[in-house]
Design a protein around this motif. Structure first.
Motif, mmCIF file in Angstrom:
data_model
loop_
_atom_site.group_PDB
_atom_site.id
_atom_site.type_symbol
_atom_site.label_atom_id
_atom_site.label_comp_id
_atom_site.label_asym_id
_atom_site.label_seq_id
_atom_site.Cartn_x
_atom_site.Cartn_y
_atom_site.Cartn_z
ATOM 1 N N GLY A 58 -44.713 -36.404 -0.948
ATOM 2 C CA GLY A 58 -46.093 -37.189 -0.445
ATOM 3 C C GLY A 58 -45.945 -35.493 0.302
ATOM 4 N N VAL A 59 -45.000 -34.686 0.763
ATOM 5 C CA VAL A 59 -44.718 -32.865 0.320
ATOM 6 C C VAL A 59 -44.296 -32.406 -0.535
ATOM 7 N N ALA A 60 -44.371 -32.309 -1.646
ATOM 8 C CA ALA A 60 -45.038 -31.895 -2.913
ATOM 9 C C ALA A 60 -46.231 -31.951 -2.726
ATOM 10 N N LYS A 61 -46.668 -33.455 -2.527
ATOM 11 C CA LYS A 61 -48.788 -33.302 -2.954
ATOM 12 C C LYS A 61 -49.604 -32.064 -1.673
ATOM 13 N N ALA A 62 -48.571 -32.170 -0.455
ATOM 14 C CA ALA A 62 -48.976 -31.268 0.355
ATOM 15 C C ALA A 62 -48.838 -29.858 0.405
ATOM 16 N N ASN A 63 -48.132 -29.510 -1.068
ATOM 17 C CA ASN A 63 -48.334 -28.174 -1.249
ATOM 18 C C ASN A 63 -47.005 -27.955 -0.617
ATOM 19 N N ALA A 64 -46.040 -27.837 -0.138
ATOM 20 C CA ALA A 64 -44.912 -27.878 0.361
ATOM 21 C C ALA A 64 -44.466 -26.537 -0.326
ATOM 22 N N ASP A 65 -43.525 -25.658 -0.027
ATOM 23 C CA ASP A 65 -42.464 -25.306 -1.443
ATOM 24 C C ASP A 65 -41.687 -25.026 -1.241
ATOM 25 N N VAL A 66 -41.029 -25.571 0.135
ATOM 26 C CA VAL A 66 -39.703 -26.534 -0.716
ATOM 27 C C VAL A 66 -39.578 -27.317 0.247
ATOM 28 N N ILE A 67 -38.446 -28.338 -0.233
ATOM 29 C CA ILE A 67 -38.201 -29.217 0.364
ATOM 30 C C ILE A 67 -36.827 -29.009 0.917
ATOM 31 N N GLN A 68 -36.530 -28.935 2.485
ATOM 32 C CA GLN A 68 -34.862 -29.137 2.385
ATOM 33 C C GLN A 68 -34.722 -30.474 3.110
ATOM 34 N N ILE A 69 -33.274 -31.024 2.561
ATOM 35 C CA ILE A 69 -32.666 -32.234 2.115
ATOM 36 C C ILE A 69 -31.366 -32.687 3.143
ATOM 37 N N SER A 70 -31.480 -33.004 4.153
ATOM 38 C CA SER A 70 -29.788 -32.982 4.980
ATOM 39 C C SER A 70 -29.620 -34.369 5.281
ATOM 40 N N VAL A 101 -37.846 -39.525 -7.863
ATOM 41 C CA VAL A 101 -39.244 -39.539 -7.826
ATOM 42 C C VAL A 101 -40.094 -38.620 -7.772
ATOM 43 N N LEU A 102 -40.114 -37.413 -7.416
ATOM 44 C CA LEU A 102 -40.342 -36.504 -8.147
ATOM 45 C C LEU A 102 -40.653 -36.259 -9.474
ATOM 46 N N VAL A 103 -39.795 -36.103 -10.921
ATOM 47 C CA VAL A 103 -39.800 -35.734 -11.769
ATOM 48 C C VAL A 103 -40.607 -36.999 -12.255
ATOM 49 N N SER A 104 -40.964 -38.267 -12.200
ATOM 50 C CA SER A 104 -41.533 -39.439 -12.428
ATOM 51 C C SER A 104 -42.744 -39.283 -11.844
ATOM 52 N N ASN A 105 -42.741 -38.202 -11.272
ATOM 53 C CA ASN A 105 -44.237 -38.842 -10.361
ATOM 54 C C ASN A 105 -45.017 -36.741 -11.160
ATOM 55 N N GLY A 106 -44.488 -36.753 -11.891
ATOM 56 C CA GLY A 106 -44.900 -35.016 -12.402
ATOM 57 C C GLY A 106 -44.917 -33.818 -10.891
ATOM 58 N N LEU A 107 -44.209 -34.209 -10.495
ATOM 59 C CA LEU A 107 -44.575 -33.081 -9.421
ATOM 60 C C LEU A 107 -43.510 -32.267 -9.584
ATOM 61 N N ARG A 108 -42.267 -32.352 -9.743
ATOM 62 C CA ARG A 108 -40.891 -31.689 -9.772
ATOM 63 C C ARG A 108 -40.959 -30.359 -9.872
ATOM 64 N N LYS A 109 -41.447 -29.303 -10.541
ATOM 65 C CA LYS A 109 -41.847 -28.519 -10.679
ATOM 66 C C LYS A 109 -42.647 -27.958 -9.861
ATOM 67 N N ARG A 110 -43.759 -28.524 -8.655
ATOM 68 C CA ARG A 110 -44.181 -27.913 -7.411
ATOM 69 C C ARG A 110 -43.771 -27.280 -6.230
ATOM 70 N N VAL A 111 -41.862 -27.680 -6.622
ATOM 71 C CA VAL A 111 -41.665 -27.597 -5.091
ATOM 72 C C VAL A 111 -40.094 -27.242 -6.077
ATOM 73 N N THR A 112 -39.125 -26.058 -4.862
ATOM 74 C CA THR A 112 -37.950 -26.010 -5.156
ATOM 75 C C THR A 112 -37.239 -27.038 -4.473
ATOM 76 N N LEU A 113 -36.615 -27.786 -4.453
ATOM 77 C CA LEU A 113 -35.213 -28.562 -3.226
ATOM 78 C C LEU A 113 -34.260 -28.480 -3.222
ATOM 79 N N ARG A 114 -33.799 -28.692 -1.727
ATOM 80 C CA ARG A 114 -32.341 -27.743 -1.391
ATOM 81 C C ARG A 114 -32.157 -28.212 -0.741
ATOM 82 N N VAL A 115 -30.550 -28.355 -0.514
ATOM 83 C CA VAL A 115 -29.696 -29.586 0.484
ATOM 84 C C VAL A 115 -28.832 -29.057 1.964
ATOM 85 N N ASP A 116 -28.340 -29.705 2.376
ATOM 86 C CA ASP A 116 -27.377 -28.913 3.131
ATOM 87 C C ASP A 116 -26.787 -30.219 3.905
ATOM 88 N N GLY A 117 -25.645 -29.314 4.505
ATOM 89 C CA GLY A 117 -24.767 -30.981 5.214
ATOM 90 C C GLY A 117 -23.363 -30.922 4.912
#
Length: 121
Positions: A58-70, A101-117
């Motif tokens: 949903g966040v990728a479809k909302a056109n975010a550039d980065v998803i930060q996973i904590s 989920v992003l790959v299976s829905n063809g959305l992976r190239k739309r966002v950068t994934l980052r993590v912290d923790g």
């Protein structure tokens, strides 16, 4: 000092956004931010937990550039103690589910994934 706060003042991380109640609200905020500053990257922070892949889509479809996973470890320690002790999963689980989920829905190239923790050995 990192967050320019006064010692002894409790901080909430991330701060609540009382105007976001749906993915449509988030999409509108992201759109507005892109209109104000088109060259800026808009990042959305998600807590690693079951179902994060659906939210990340949903966040990728909302056109975010980065998803930060904590993940449940690390960070600034600004979260309430109950959240630190009882919320979230390891970032590795959140990243794996979001990626799948992003790959299976063809959305992976739309966002950068980052993590912290934190990384522990």
């Amino acid at each position: 000092s990192l967050r320019n706060s006064v010692p002894g003042v409790e901080l909430i991380s991330p701060p609540p956004h009382h105007d976001i109640y749906s993915i449509e609200d988030l999409a509108q905020l992201i759109y507005d931010l892109h209109q104000i500053c088109p060259e800026a990257k808009v990042s959305v922070k998600l807590v690693a937990s079951a179902g994060i892949g659906t939210i990340a889509a949903g966040v990728a479809k909302a056109n975010a550039d980065v998803i930060q996973i904590s993940g449940h470890d690390g960070g600034t320690g600004a979260s309430p103690l109950s959240s630190i002790m009882h919320a979230g999963a390891p970032w590795e689980q959140g990243l794996a589910e979001a990626q799948e989920v992003l790959v299976s829905n063809g959305l992976r190239k739309r966002v950068t994934l980052r993590v912290d923790g934190g990384i522990k050995s």
